[in-house]
Design a protein around this motif. Structure first.
Motif, PDB file in Angstrom:
ATOM      1  N   SER A 156       6.600  32.811  -7.987  1.00 12.75           N
ATOM      2  CA  SER A 156       8.012  32.231  -8.497  1.00 12.75           C
ATOM      3  C   SER A 156       9.290  33.695  -9.160  1.00 12.75           C
ATOM      4  O   SER A 156       9.986  33.150  -9.359  1.00 12.75           O
ATOM      5  CB  SER A 156       7.457  31.762 -10.366  1.00 12.75           C
ATOM      6  OG  SER A 156       7.024  33.116 -11.425  1.00 12.75           O
ATOM      7  N   GLY A 163       8.376  29.813  -2.580  1.00 11.24           N
ATOM      8  CA  GLY A 163       7.961  28.684  -4.394  1.00 11.24           C
ATOM      9  C   GLY A 163       6.959  28.152  -3.886  1.00 11.24           C
ATOM     10  O   GLY A 163       6.333  27.791  -3.239  1.00 11.24           O
ATOM     11  N   ARG A 171      12.243  23.325  -7.847  1.00  5.38           N
ATOM     12  CA  ARG A 171      11.383  25.023  -7.411  1.00  5.38           C
ATOM     13  C   ARG A 171      11.007  25.488  -8.807  1.00  5.38           C
ATOM     14  O   ARG A 171      12.135  25.819  -9.501  1.00  5.38           O
ATOM     15  CB  ARG A 171      12.114  25.748  -6.659  1.00  5.38           C
ATOM     16  CG  ARG A 171      11.336  27.089  -6.415  1.00  5.38           C
ATOM     17  CD  ARG A 171      11.825  27.794  -5.302  1.00  5.38           C
ATOM     18  NE  ARG A 171      11.026  29.278  -5.059  1.00  5.38           N
ATOM     19  CZ  ARG A 171      11.790  30.379  -4.825  1.00  5.38           C
ATOM     20  NH1 ARG A 171      13.486  30.281  -3.819  1.00  5.38           N
ATOM     21  NH2 ARG A 171      11.598  31.605  -4.793  1.00  5.38           N
ATOM     22  N   PHE A 172       9.938  26.578  -9.111  1.00  3.66           N
ATOM     23  CA  PHE A 172       9.960  27.034 -10.288  1.00  3.66           C
ATOM     24  C   PHE A 172      10.173  28.205  -9.982  1.00  3.66           C
ATOM     25  O   PHE A 172       9.667  28.757  -9.187  1.00  3.66           O
ATOM     26  CB  PHE A 172       8.750  26.531 -10.916  1.00  3.66           C
ATOM     27  CG  PHE A 172       9.146  27.216 -12.130  1.00  3.66           C
ATOM     28  CD1 PHE A 172       8.915  27.353 -12.952  1.00  3.66           C
ATOM     29  CD2 PHE A 172       7.468  29.081 -12.631  1.00  3.66           C
ATOM     30  CE1 PHE A 172       8.903  28.087 -14.786  1.00  3.66           C
ATOM     31  CE2 PHE A 172       7.512  29.803 -12.761  1.00  3.66           C
ATOM     32  CZ  PHE A 172       8.337  29.238 -14.417  1.00  3.66           C
ATOM     33  N   LEU A 173      10.992  29.317 -10.700  1.00  2.00           N
ATOM     34  CA  LEU A 173      11.510  30.415 -10.617  1.00  2.00           C
ATOM     35  C   LEU A 173      11.449  30.953 -12.592  1.00  2.00           C
ATOM     36  O   LEU A 173      11.591  30.536 -13.417  1.00  2.00           O
ATOM     37  CB  LEU A 173      13.075  30.610 -10.304  1.00  2.00           C
ATOM     38  CG  LEU A 173      13.310  30.251  -9.082  1.00  2.00           C
ATOM     39  CD1 LEU A 173      15.076  30.293  -8.368  1.00  2.00           C
ATOM     40  CD2 LEU A 173      12.972  30.881  -8.070  1.00  2.00           C
TER      41      LEU A 173
END
Length: 795
Positions: free
Chosen positions: A335, A425, A444-446
């Motif tokens: 992440s 990711g 997308r998870f960051l």
């Protein structure tokens, strides 16, 4: 070019730590030059087809270029010498009080430090090894001994020729050994080996090793191909273990089972042995073409080791450990903006070591678990057998594996795998009620809270009342049925996170009784990630995990305590976080109670973890536990770290702790003492520990653990910050080429930099080299995430 055979005739000088070698290489090619990999070797003479050749060494490229065009089957002969250094790669010496052991560690590019070769996994060859050693010494290699004789005061040992294999899998160990063995497959031997006086008193490594081999033979449908398998204990070893074909090496702690062995180490022993044995097929028999497919080796062995141990030791609940040890770390690391795809381009040797990380192991293993669930185990097993049969004694790529699984499956395996392997990711799925349906949206998870529009082909498993539905989510958004819905990601087999609306989360809580511990782990782990990313406030996070804090499953206790304690380490002055930790840990210690005979191994493991954390934040409890330090051998092994940590906090005396360290016989007790010493404070203590590291009273491999834990200690982080350049110089001197320097930087920077946000980048710029560049980038990103969290918590 094709290499047929390396013949190495070695003469070891164990007193001067040097060796000489006459090497013969049989090969074929149509090349303008013969180019060999070589590092720090003194080349005396090179002949090709009986003609002496001129050659040039290119140190930066780690190459020797030999004059002359190659147009046919040829034989090169090389006379050279080398040194046996202390750095833990290539052919090196490992110290014990009883004497040195000489041992090899070649993955990924260490073989070129031992002999000139084409040090590339796709250039497989057979190896013939003959070694001359001083009388009284013995040798172990990939194959059994063929002949052994005394000549001119030395013992000459010739080993049987190996099958064709990659250079990084070659092994040679020299020392005085104790061995114990058992037979498998009728006439093959599984051999446990250690330096004299260091052999484990337990047969557990042999027993679990034999069961694992039998499991893999059945699962892969291919018998173990070599005549024997060594499990070798190495006193000083940078890696945890290494899958040299037929001669696997391990840190001592992973083979030395005794009455001091705690639950976590006993489980790790089984998993690590099963991991390296899985490599004997997947990695050794069939090998990746190049290091950009490293993940294929490591992910597969990671997943299969847990699958094997889950079958062999049912009480261990190994896929609970898989989520904690593999999936959780991979979800966190992936992440980051500075993550990398599973399939990553590798050009320079220094880049290879830095991708032995949570992505290549944990993410890859988690993706394989997801595909295994997606296609069913029978289909997965059949595809693996076809793949291994087709490529045995050859090289392959990841796409080859998907091709064979896809052949026996009616699911879009290739599309799913390419989506998760080639994209950096992973997805977050937002789930909310809309128009009588559940609307799912993916991106997308960051961890930094930013949003990136990327779509994956996600094999969803949706848990409904009475059934689990399998759904392919391959667009930006989609709708699924609301009626009977409970949660997504059944038993956390998928590699994604889910952020539920409040109403959907409340419905999950209502159905808590039908969720398994892995479902709840996922809900907890996701909530913590959403707090770190700013998607939940601290109050919202605590509210979401509140109901689960009542549960007493060991996996759930471990996960909640992991999350709360990590928040404490980031912001130790936050009274709400400290208070929640104190209340939760005290409650669970009371519920876990004293150790009971025949209790589940995971209960004992959870008790030790909770006790150690409670001692760290509660002085009164630490004072109570520290009284047992003088009789540690009578303390339950799972509680020993908590006792030693307590002693360090209460007495703050490095001299006494170093004295304890010297008296412990078992490596595990030594490691726990070193971990506890990370809780010491004050320059006198820090300097004493540094001196012990320099004098090798603390093994080099264990010094890394000390530095990483001390960096998170509120009373030690300033010392680590102020001495970072010297610390990294020491680590790099021992671990160059291994990737461990990069890992240390990644782990320490997020803590030591919190009070130095303005100047930390300048400090890191002074030590930045290519080998640690990835660790610096990741460490700085974690630091900024931690800093942002602390700032949010002030409001």
């Amino acid at each position: 070019m094709q290499i047929y055979n390396y013949i190495l005739d070695l003469d070891i000088n164990s007193k001067n730590y040097t060796y000489t070698c006459h090497e013969t290489i049989k090969f074929n090619g149509n090349e303008e030059k013969l180019i060999l990999s070589s590092v720090n070797l003194k080349i005396k003479r090179i002949k090709v087809n009986n003609s002496i050749k001129n050659f040039k060494e290119f140190i930066k490229n780690q190459e020797i270029v030999v004059d002359g065009i190659i147009t046919k089957d040829s034989i090169a002969e090389i006379d050279f010498s080398g040194e046996i250094p202390e750095e833990l790669q290539g052919f090196y010496r490992a110290h014990t009080e009883e004497g040195d052991m000489f041992t090899t560690q070649f993955e990924s590019t260490g073989a070129r430090r031992f002999f000139p070769c084409i040090d590339n996994p796709s250039y497989k060859a057979a190896f013939d090894i003959t070694v001359r050693v001083d009388e009284g010494l013995e040798a172990i290699s990939n194959m059994p001994v063929e002949t052994k004789e005394n000549v001119d005061g030395k013992t000459v040992i010739k080993f049987m020729q190996t099958p064709v294999m990659s250079t990084y899998l070659l092994y040679l160990g020299i020392g005085k050994f104790d061995e114990r063995s058992l037979e498998f497959n009728g006439n093959k031997k599984l051999i446990l080996a250690a330096q004299k006086g260091h052999l484990t008193e337990s047969n557990y490594p042999l027993e679990i090793g034999k069961k694992a081999i039998e499991f893999y033979q059945d699962y892969f449908g291919i018998d173990y191909p070599l005549p024997k398998e060594h499990l070798i204990s190495v006193p000083e070893f940078a890696a945890g273990a290494m899958e040299n074909w037929g001669a696997i090496t391990f840190r001592e702690i992973y083979l030395n089972i005794s009455s001091s062995t705690g639950s976590s180490v006993k489980k790790a022993v089984g998993e690590v042995i099963a991991h390296e044995l899985a490599h004997q097929w997947f990695g050794d028999l069939v090998t990746m073409n190049w290091w950009d497919d490293l993940w294929l080796n490591e992910s597969f062995a990671t997943f299969m080791s847990y699958k094997a141990m889950n079958k062999l030791e049912v009480d261990y609940d190994m896929f609970a450990d898989f989520l904690v040890s593999e999936t959780a770390g991979a979800l966190e690391g992936d992440s980051l903006v500075n993550s990398h795809p599973i399939e990553v381009e590798v050009k320079h040797p220094d880049d290879i070591s830095q991708i032995f990380d949570e992505i290549s192991y944990g993410k890859g293993g988690s993706i394989l678990r997801m595909i295994n669930a997606f296609v069913t185990d029978d289909v997965f097993k059949k595809g693996l057998h076809l793949y291994l049969e087709n490529f045995k004694y050859k090289n392959a790529s990841g796409s080859d594996l998907w091709e064979f699984i896809a052949k026996v499956s009616d699911r879009p395996v290739r599309k799913v795998m390419e989506s998760f392997i080639q994209n950096v990711g992973y997805p977050i799925i937002e789930a909310k009620e809309e128009g009588g349906k559940i609307k799912l949206t993916q991106y997308r998870f960051l961890l930094n809270g930013k949003k990136q529009n990327v779509q994956w082909k996600i094999p969803l498993t949706a848990k409904y009342a009475g059934e689990v539905k399998s759904i392919l989510f391959d667009s930006e958004s989609m709708e699924i049925d609301l009626q009977g819905f409970i949660k997504l990601n059944d038993s956390e087999t998928g590699f994604y996170r889910v952020l539920y609306s409040d109403s959907l989360y409340e419905n999950i809580i209502k159905n808590i009784a039908i969720l398994d511990n892995k479902d709840i782990f996922g809900l907890l782990n996701d909530s913590h990630a959403f707090l770190m990313a700013g998607k939940l406030t601290l109050q919202e996070y605590l509210s979401r995990i509140n109901k689960f804090m009542e549960l007493n499953d060991s996996l759930i206790i471990r996960e909640i305590s992991n999350e709360l304690f990590s928040l404490y380490l980031i912001d130790p002055k936050n009274s709400e976080i400290l208070g929640t930790n104190m209340e939760y840990l005290a409650d669970k210690l009371k519920i876990l109670g004293d150790k009971q005979k025949s209790e589940n191994i995971n209960i004992s493991l959870a008790r030790g973890i909770v006790a150690n954390r409670f001692a760290t934040i509660n002085r009164g409890y630490a004072e109570e536990l520290s009284k047992f330090a003088g009789s540690l051998e009578q303390v339950d092994p799972d509680m020993r770290l908590a006792v030693l940590t307590s002693y360090a906090i209460v007495h703050n005396d490095s001299e006494k702790m170093l004295d304890m360290l010297s008296k412990f016989k078992q490596d595990e007790d030594k490691v726990k003492t070193i971990q506890a010493m990370a809780m010491l404070t004050g320059d006198n203590n820090f300097n004493a520990v540094e001196k012990a590291i320099s004098e090798r009273k603390i093994k080099a491999q264990d010094s890394l653990r000390y530095y990483m834990l001390a960096a998170a200690n509120p009373g030690a982080k300033e010392y680590i910050y102020n001495n970072l350049e010297n610390i990294m110089e020491k680590i790099q001197a021992i671990f160059a080429g291994s990737g461990y320097s990069s890992r240390v930087i990644e782990m320490v920077v997020p803590f030591i930099g919190l009070n130095h946000m303005e100047e930390i980048e300048g400090k890191l710029a002074k030590i930045n080299i290519q080998e640690i560049s990835r660790g610096i980038k990741k460490g700085m990103e974690y630091l900024n995430i931690n800093h942002d969290l602390v700032e949010r918590l002030k409001n």
